[in-house]
Each structure stands twice: as C-alpha cells, then as structure tokens.
Design an enzyme around this catalytic site. Structure first.
Site, PDB file in Angstrom:
ATOM      1  CG  ASP A 152      -1.980   0.974   1.289  1.00 47.98           C
ATOM      2  OD1 ASP A 152      -2.444   1.369   0.204  1.00 47.98           O
ATOM      3  OD2 ASP A 152      -2.400   1.362   2.406  1.00 47.98           O
TER       4      ASP A 152
ATOM      5  CG  HIS B 230      -5.101   8.393   3.610  1.00 46.79           C
ATOM      6  ND1 HIS B 230      -4.377   8.914   2.568  1.00 46.79           N
ATOM      7  CD2 HIS B 230      -5.514   7.164   3.205  1.00 46.79           C
ATOM      8  CE1 HIS B 230      -4.333   8.027   1.584  1.00 46.79           C
ATOM      9  NE2 HIS B 230      -5.023   6.970   1.928  1.00 46.79           N
ATOM     10  N   GLY B 231      -7.231   8.789   7.602  1.00 45.50           N
ATOM     11  CA  GLY B 231      -7.392   9.131   9.010  1.00 45.50           C
ATOM     12  C   GLY B 231      -8.841   9.461   9.309  1.00 45.50           C
TER      13      GLY B 231
ATOM     14  CG  HIS C 129      -6.627   4.936  -1.096  1.00 39.56           C
ATOM     15  ND1 HIS C 129      -5.451   4.523  -0.539  1.00 39.56           N
ATOM     16  CD2 HIS C 129      -6.686   4.355  -2.314  1.00 39.56           C
ATOM     17  CE1 HIS C 129      -4.807   3.737  -1.387  1.00 39.56           C
ATOM     18  NE2 HIS C 129      -5.540   3.617  -2.478  1.00 39.56           N
ATOM     19  N   GLY C 130      -9.100   5.730   2.321  1.00 47.94           N
ATOM     20  CA  GLY C 130      -9.601   6.543   3.432  1.00 47.94           C
ATOM     21  C   GLY C 130     -11.023   6.228   3.856  1.00 47.94           C
ATOM     22  CB  ALA C 131     -13.084   3.209   3.680  1.00 49.06           C
ATOM     23  CB  SER C 132     -11.032   4.847   8.862  1.00 49.93           C
ATOM     24  OG  SER C 132     -10.374   3.625   8.846  1.00 49.93           O
TER      25      SER C 132
ATOM     26  CB  ALA D 175      -5.526   1.970   7.629  1.00 51.65           C
TER      27      ALA D 175
END
Ligand code: 13P
Length: 284
Positions: A82, A180-181, A208-211, A232
């Site tokens: 990644d 992200h985050g 990306h960045g699905a949290s 993540a």
C-alpha cells in the site's frame, strides 16, 4: 492456496457490483484476525502493508506470514503493498512473492507520475503482479505520507482514461472527497466526479480513506463503481481499544497472549462489519 494478484478478484467485484475490502495489517496478530474473519465469511480479502509496516515487521517475516495465511485460508488471499513510493522497494517485495502493489507517485506532476507508474507496471507484468496507482491526492495522513488541505487534489475525470491507458495499471485509486485518518465532519463525496471517472475508465476503482465514512456513503460509492475499499485507522482504533480495556481491568497484565487477544476480538468486529458493508461475503 497461494498469494494471488488482485486483478481477477477486483474484476469479479466489478462484474458483480461489490467491493473487496483491503485491510491494513501490521503483524501476525492483525493478519490472523483478517484471514480468520474472511474465511468464516467466505470473503476474498486484501491484506495491505505500507512501507512503515514493512519496516516494522520486516519484509521477509511479513511476506512469509502472508504465504502461510494463503496456505491456510480457503478464500483468495491478496498481499498488497500500500502507498509505496520507492520503486526499488516494490521490486524487492515482488521478487520475494508479493503479487499486488500500489505505486503512489501522486505527489509528482502528471507526466512524472505516469513515467514512474509505467516503470513499475513494466516490471510487475513480468511476474504477473497487479498494479494500482493514484491520480489526484487525498488529504490526511497515511503513515509517513502527509497531505495538507492545500496540496490535496481531486481526480480529474478528463485525465483518468489517459492515465490508465498510458500506464497500463490494473486499478485506479481516486480522490473524490475521502481522507486518510479520521474526519472532523462528515466527508463530502463528489459522486458526480466518481460517475464521470467510471464512464471514462474501465479498470476497477479504489476508495482510499474509508475509516469513519458513514456506511451509506461507502455503499453509494460501491454502487457507482468502487471495487476496493481501504480501511486502516478504524482497525488500529479497535485493536488498541481492546488492549487498553484489558489493561484498565488488569493493570498487572504482562502476558501478550492475554492482552493481545481482546485487541484481536475488537478488531474482528470491524473486519466483519466492513466485509458486510462491501458485500464481499460469500463471494469467494
Ligand atoms: P483510513 O486509515 O482512513 O482507513 O485509510 C486507509 C487507506 O486508504 C489505506 O491506503
């Protein structure tokens, strides 16, 4: 089974309109959680490692953990590099057995991004390795990569097809409003942009960045063509919550087998929820 490339798995997701979850792992324990849960739910799964994780766990240790995971699992196991920026590090991991990589040259100007991605694609194809690359730049922090608000950039739908065709990548990471985050407020997703990209590009698209992104938003992006969902931060939070709770209730605890288990259990809940969200259960 063996570690496989993500190409066919993502094409299946594209055809059947679900997404394959990509979970960032760091060590044996986090890998076990993902593999066990994917097995139970019959979900294909991607185990993702950033350069920071590879440095932490050791390249050979990590790849061999993945090989064992793939041998034990009854579902397709994909080990994915990644956000790798270093071409030599990618080549080294491919030679050790990695079959799926992301070359992140998104910080470079467009033509340089293409040039770097092409170099990786050329090498990867020799070993039947799938390649993901990013066009646009997500705001936020993913390990050592930090992108501030002013440097972030949405994916340009008019460049997306040119980028895919000229690089020969197998999947495209898009910047459509996720970060992200964690989020300070609900993310604003540019669904129109996603639709336009989908119209122009035929390879599977990656979120990306699905949290921290509300479920209904992730579901909508999958309906509109997202085939891989990266998670993540939520996993890290869950794992550490489990461990912290254990120490709170057992301040004298000192046995990793005891204090890591609640971390694994908490992380497992998130993995299960994300598999259901991606609708990848029973697709293996
Ligand atoms: P989050 O940490 O926001 O889930 O992002 C994960 C990611 O996109 C990994 O590439």
């Amino acid at each position: 089974m063996f570690i496989i490339s993500s190409k066919n798995v993502l094409l299946d997701a594209q055809k059947r309109n679900y997404a394959v979850p990509a979970f960032n792992i760091h060590n044996l324990e986090t890998t076990q959680v993902v593999v066990e849960t994917a097995n139970e739910m019959k979900s294909p799964v991607i185990l993702a490692a950033t350069p920071g994780t590879i440095k932490f766990a050791g390249e050979k240790y990590l790849i061999n953990i993945m090989k064992v995971a793939a041998e034990i699992a009854e579902v397709p196991i994909i080990f994915h590099l990644d956000h790798h920026e270093d071409v030599e590090a990618i080549k080294s991991a491919i030679l050790l057995g990695a079959k799926s990589v992301m070359i992140d040259a998104s910080a470079l100007p467009y033509e340089e991004n293409i040039k770097k991605v092409k170099e990786v694609v050329k090498f990867a194809k020799r070993y039947d390795v799938s390649v993901e690359a990013e066009l646009g730049k997500l705001v936020g922090q993913e390990d050592d990569i930090v992108v501030g608000e002013k440097d972030s950039q949405m994916t340009d739908p008019n460049l997306a097809n040119d980028f895919v065709k000229r690089t020969g990548i197998d999947s495209l990471a898009v910047a459509i409003g996720t970060a992200h985050g964690l989020y300070k407020s609900e993310p604003k997703i540019d669904y129109d942009r996603l639709e336009k990209i989908k119209e122009k590009v035929d390879v599977p698209l990656v979120l990306h960045g699905a949290s921290g992104v509300p479920d209904e938003i992730v579901r909508r992006t999958i309906e509109l063509g997202i085939c891989k969902v990266n998670v993540a931060t939520e996993l890290k939070i869950a794992f550490s919550e489990g461990v912290k709770n254990h120490f709170k209730n057992n301040p004298e605890a000192n046995d990793p087998r005891k204090y890591l288990t609640p971390g694994k259990e908490k992380m497992k809940e998130v993995v299960r929820d994300k598999i259901l969200l991606c609708n990848s259960n029973d697709k293996a």
